[in-house]
Write a protein that holds these residues in place. Structure first.
Motif, PDB file in Angstrom:
ATOM      1  N   LEU A  67      40.658  48.764  43.713  1.00 58.12           N
ATOM      2  CA  LEU A  67      39.260  48.405  43.498  1.00 58.12           C
ATOM      3  C   LEU A  67      38.382  48.959  44.610  1.00 58.12           C
ATOM      4  N   PRO A  68      37.154  49.344  44.282  1.00 64.22           N
ATOM      5  CA  PRO A  68      36.291  49.978  45.285  1.00 64.22           C
ATOM      6  C   PRO A  68      35.734  48.976  46.294  1.00 64.22           C
ATOM      7  N   ALA A  69      35.583  49.421  47.507  1.00 61.73           N
ATOM      8  CA  ALA A  69      34.899  48.617  48.517  1.00 61.73           C
ATOM      9  C   ALA A  69      33.401  48.662  48.243  1.00 61.73           C
ATOM     10  N   GLY A  70      32.706  47.596  48.616  1.00 61.77           N
ATOM     11  CA  GLY A  70      31.261  47.569  48.470  1.00 61.77           C
ATOM     12  C   GLY A  70      30.754  47.214  47.092  1.00 61.77           C
ATOM     13  N   ALA A  71      31.645  46.826  46.175  1.00 61.11           N
ATOM     14  CA  ALA A  71      31.221  46.466  44.824  1.00 61.11           C
ATOM     15  C   ALA A  71      30.630  45.054  44.803  1.00 61.11           C
ATOM     16  N   ARG A  72      29.838  44.791  43.777  1.00 55.78           N
ATOM     17  CA  ARG A  72      29.399  43.428  43.501  1.00 55.78           C
ATOM     18  C   ARG A  72      30.490  42.733  42.694  1.00 55.78           C
ATOM     19  N   TRP A  73      30.864  41.542  43.094  1.00 53.30           N
ATOM     20  CA  TRP A  73      31.958  40.805  42.461  1.00 53.30           C
ATOM     21  C   TRP A  73      31.428  39.623  41.652  1.00 53.30           C
ATOM     22  N   PHE A  74      31.988  39.476  40.450  1.00 54.23           N
ATOM     23  CA  PHE A  74      31.645  38.365  39.573  1.00 54.23           C
ATOM     24  C   PHE A  74      32.923  37.747  39.015  1.00 54.23           C
ATOM     25  N   HIS A  75      32.856  36.472  38.719  1.00 55.58           N
ATOM     26  CA  HIS A  75      33.932  35.783  38.002  1.00 55.58           C
ATOM     27  C   HIS A  75      33.273  34.799  37.057  1.00 55.58           C
ATOM     28  N   THR A  76      34.038  34.216  36.165  1.00 54.41           N
ATOM     29  CA  THR A  76      33.468  33.236  35.249  1.00 54.41           C
ATOM     30  C   THR A  76      33.501  31.848  35.896  1.00 54.41           C
ATOM     31  N   HIS A  77      33.003  30.866  35.157  1.00 57.14           N
ATOM     32  CA  HIS A  77      32.966  29.504  35.701  1.00 57.14           C
ATOM     33  C   HIS A  77      34.343  28.835  35.686  1.00 57.14           C
ATOM     34  N   LEU A  78      35.339  29.497  35.144  1.00 60.99           N
ATOM     35  CA  LEU A  78      36.677  28.910  35.049  1.00 60.99           C
ATOM     36  C   LEU A  78      37.483  29.233  36.304  1.00 60.99           C
ATOM     37  N   SER A  79      38.214  28.246  36.785  1.00 64.53           N
ATOM     38  CA  SER A  79      38.868  28.362  38.094  1.00 64.53           C
ATOM     39  C   SER A  79      39.917  29.464  38.139  1.00 64.53           C
ATOM     40  N   ARG A  80      40.501  29.819  37.003  1.00 69.96           N
ATOM     41  CA  ARG A  80      41.550  30.840  37.031  1.00 69.96           C
ATOM     42  C   ARG A  80      41.012  32.212  37.424  1.00 69.96           C
ATOM     43  N   THR A  81      39.738  32.471  37.142  1.00 71.76           N
ATOM     44  CA  THR A  81      39.176  33.759  37.552  1.00 71.76           C
ATOM     45  C   THR A  81      38.847  33.759  39.047  1.00 71.76           C
ATOM     46  N   ARG A  82      38.356  32.639  39.550  1.00 70.52           N
ATOM     47  CA  ARG A  82      38.069  32.582  40.987  1.00 70.52           C
ATOM     48  C   ARG A  82      39.370  32.652  41.789  1.00 70.52           C
ATOM     49  N   ALA A  83      40.426  31.976  41.312  1.00 68.58           N
ATOM     50  CA  ALA A  83      41.711  32.020  42.006  1.00 68.58           C
ATOM     51  C   ALA A  83      42.270  33.442  42.024  1.00 68.58           C
ATOM     52  N   THR A  84      42.072  34.176  40.952  1.00 72.44           N
ATOM     53  CA  THR A  84      42.549  35.560  40.889  1.00 72.44           C
ATOM     54  C   THR A  84      41.797  36.434  41.882  1.00 72.44           C
ATOM     55  N   ALA A  85      40.483  36.275  41.950  1.00 70.90           N
ATOM     56  CA  ALA A  85      39.699  37.043  42.922  1.00 70.90           C
ATOM     57  C   ALA A  85      40.137  36.726  44.347  1.00 70.90           C
ATOM     58  N   ALA A  86      40.359  35.452  44.629  1.00 70.83           N
ATOM     59  CA  ALA A  86      40.788  35.049  45.974  1.00 70.83           C
ATOM     60  C   ALA A  86      42.129  35.678  46.329  1.00 70.83           C
ATOM     61  N   ALA A  87      43.038  35.776  45.350  1.00 72.62           N
ATOM     62  CA  ALA A  87      44.350  36.368  45.598  1.00 72.62           C
ATOM     63  C   ALA A  87      44.241  37.869  45.874  1.00 72.62           C
ATOM     64  N   ILE A  88      43.295  38.539  45.233  1.00 71.57           N
ATOM     65  CA  ILE A  88      43.086  39.971  45.494  1.00 71.57           C
ATOM     66  C   ILE A  88      42.554  40.176  46.912  1.00 71.57           C
ATOM     67  N   PHE A  89      41.650  39.321  47.335  1.00 70.72           N
ATOM     68  CA  PHE A  89      41.152  39.402  48.711  1.00 70.72           C
ATOM     69  C   PHE A  89      42.279  39.129  49.702  1.00 70.72           C
ATOM     70  N   ALA A  90      43.099  38.132  49.392  1.00 66.58           N
ATOM     71  CA  ALA A  90      44.203  37.792  50.287  1.00 66.58           C
ATOM     72  C   ALA A  90      45.218  38.923  50.382  1.00 66.58           C
ATOM     73  N   ALA A  91      45.278  39.775  49.339  1.00 63.75           N
ATOM     74  CA  ALA A  91      46.222  40.896  49.322  1.00 63.75           C
ATOM     75  C   ALA A  91      45.706  42.112  50.069  1.00 63.75           C
ATOM     76  N   GLY A  92      44.488  42.015  50.613  1.00 62.17           N
ATOM     77  CA  GLY A  92      44.019  43.113  51.455  1.00 62.17           C
ATOM     78  C   GLY A  92      42.692  43.733  51.091  1.00 62.17           C
ATOM     79  N   HIS A  93      42.109  43.371  49.942  1.00 58.61           N
ATOM     80  CA  HIS A  93      40.802  43.936  49.619  1.00 58.61           C
ATOM     81  C   HIS A  93      39.739  43.264  50.482  1.00 58.61           C
ATOM     82  N   PRO A  94      38.774  44.030  50.998  1.00 61.19           N
ATOM     83  CA  PRO A  94      37.710  43.418  51.805  1.00 61.19           C
ATOM     84  C   PRO A  94      37.008  42.311  51.027  1.00 61.19           C
ATOM     85  N   GLU A  95      36.938  41.135  51.627  1.00 60.31           N
ATOM     86  CA  GLU A  95      36.358  40.002  50.925  1.00 60.31           C
ATOM     87  C   GLU A  95      34.876  40.242  50.678  1.00 60.31           C
TER      88      GLU A  95
END
Length: 208
Positions: free
Chosen positions: A49-77
Motif C-alpha cells: 500500500l502507498p505511503a501518504g494515502a488517505r485511509w478509510f474504513h467502515t463503521h464496523l469494527s472488523r474493518t478498523r481492526a484490519t487497518a490496525a493490523a496493517i499498521f502494526a505490520a509496518g505500514h506508516p500509521e
C-alpha cells in the motif's frame, strides 16, 4: 490527466461462530487465530500500500481492526476516517439466520456463487443492487474530493464487488462473479471521471 488511485481491502476473516450465519452488516469480531496465522499477508499489505494515502474504513469494527493490523505490520500509521457508505450489504431479517434456514426464505434462485440472488431484497434489508446504488456515488465523490491522490478503503466483499460493478458498469448479478477474498486487494483508478480496474483479488504472490 488527473489520476486518483483506490486501494480496496476486504477485512480479515471473522470469528468461526459468525461464519455459521448470514451476518451481513452485523458488527462481528475478527478471528484472532486467523489474524496470527496471516501475519505474512499483513506484512505484504503493509509493503504493497502507498505511503501518504488517505485511509478509510467502515463503521464496523472488523474493518478498523484490519487497518490496525496493517499498521502494526509496518505500514506508516495514518489517520483513519469512517465511510459508512462502504458498509456490507444489510440483510434485514436474514441477519443472524443460518445458511440452511435461508434456503427456505428465498423468492429467487440463488446465485451460482452466492447464497442468494443479486436482485433479491431481504425484508427490511438491501439487495446487492441497492449496495451498488450507494457505492457508486460514494466512489465518485471520493474521486473528486481526493483527485490526484491515493485512497485506501478497508471494506467488505459486498461493497468491493459493488465498486467493481460501478467502475465497469456491470449489473449486480455479474458483480457476484468476482472472487474477493479476505485480506485481498482490489485496485481502481479514476482518470478525470473514467474508471479503470487495475487488479482484483490480489493476494501475496498472486495478482488478479
Amino acid at each position: 490527466m488527473t489520476q486518483t488511485r483506490f486501494f480496496l481491502i476486504r477485512h480479515a476473516l471473522v470469528e468461526p461462530s459468525a461464519r455459521l450465519v448470514m451476518y451481513g452488516d452485523m458488527d462481528v469480531a475478527v478471528c484472532a487465530l486467523a489474524m496470527a496465522q496471516e501475519a505474512a499477508t499483513y506484512r505484504w499489505l503493509a509493503a504493497r500500500l502507498p505511503a501518504g494515502a488517505r485511509w478509510f474504513h467502515t463503521h464496523l469494527s472488523r474493518t478498523r481492526a484490519t487497518a490496525a493490523a496493517i499498521f502494526a505490520a509496518g505500514h506508516p500509521e495514518a489517520p483513519l476516517s469512517v465511510e459508512p457508505r462502504f458498509a456490507e450489504q444489510h440483510l434485514g431479517q436474514w441477519q443472524g439466520i443460518t445458511h440452511e434456514a435461508l434456503t427456505g426464505l428465498l423468492r429467487d434462485p440463488p446465485h451460482p456463487f452466492w447464497p442468494h440472488g443479486a436482485f433479491e431484497r431481504p425484508p427490511g434489508g438491501e439487495s446487492l443492487e441497492d449496495v451498488v446504488a450507494r457505492i457508486g456515488p460514494a466512489l465518485e465523490e471520493m474521486a473528486e474530493a481526493h483527485a490526484g491522490g491515493d485512497v485506501v478503503i478497508v471494506a467488505h466483499g459486498g461493497s468491493i464487488r459493488a465498486a467493481l460493478a460501478h467502475a465497469l458498469k456491470l449489473d449486480p448479478h455479474q458483480a457476484f462473479q468476482f472472487s474477493v477474498k479476505n485480506l485481498s486487494l482490489t485496485r481502481l483508478e479514476n482518470h478525470d471521471g473514467h474508471w479503470r480496474v487495475m487488479s482484483v483479488n490480489e493476494e501475496p504472490g498472486v495478482v488478479g
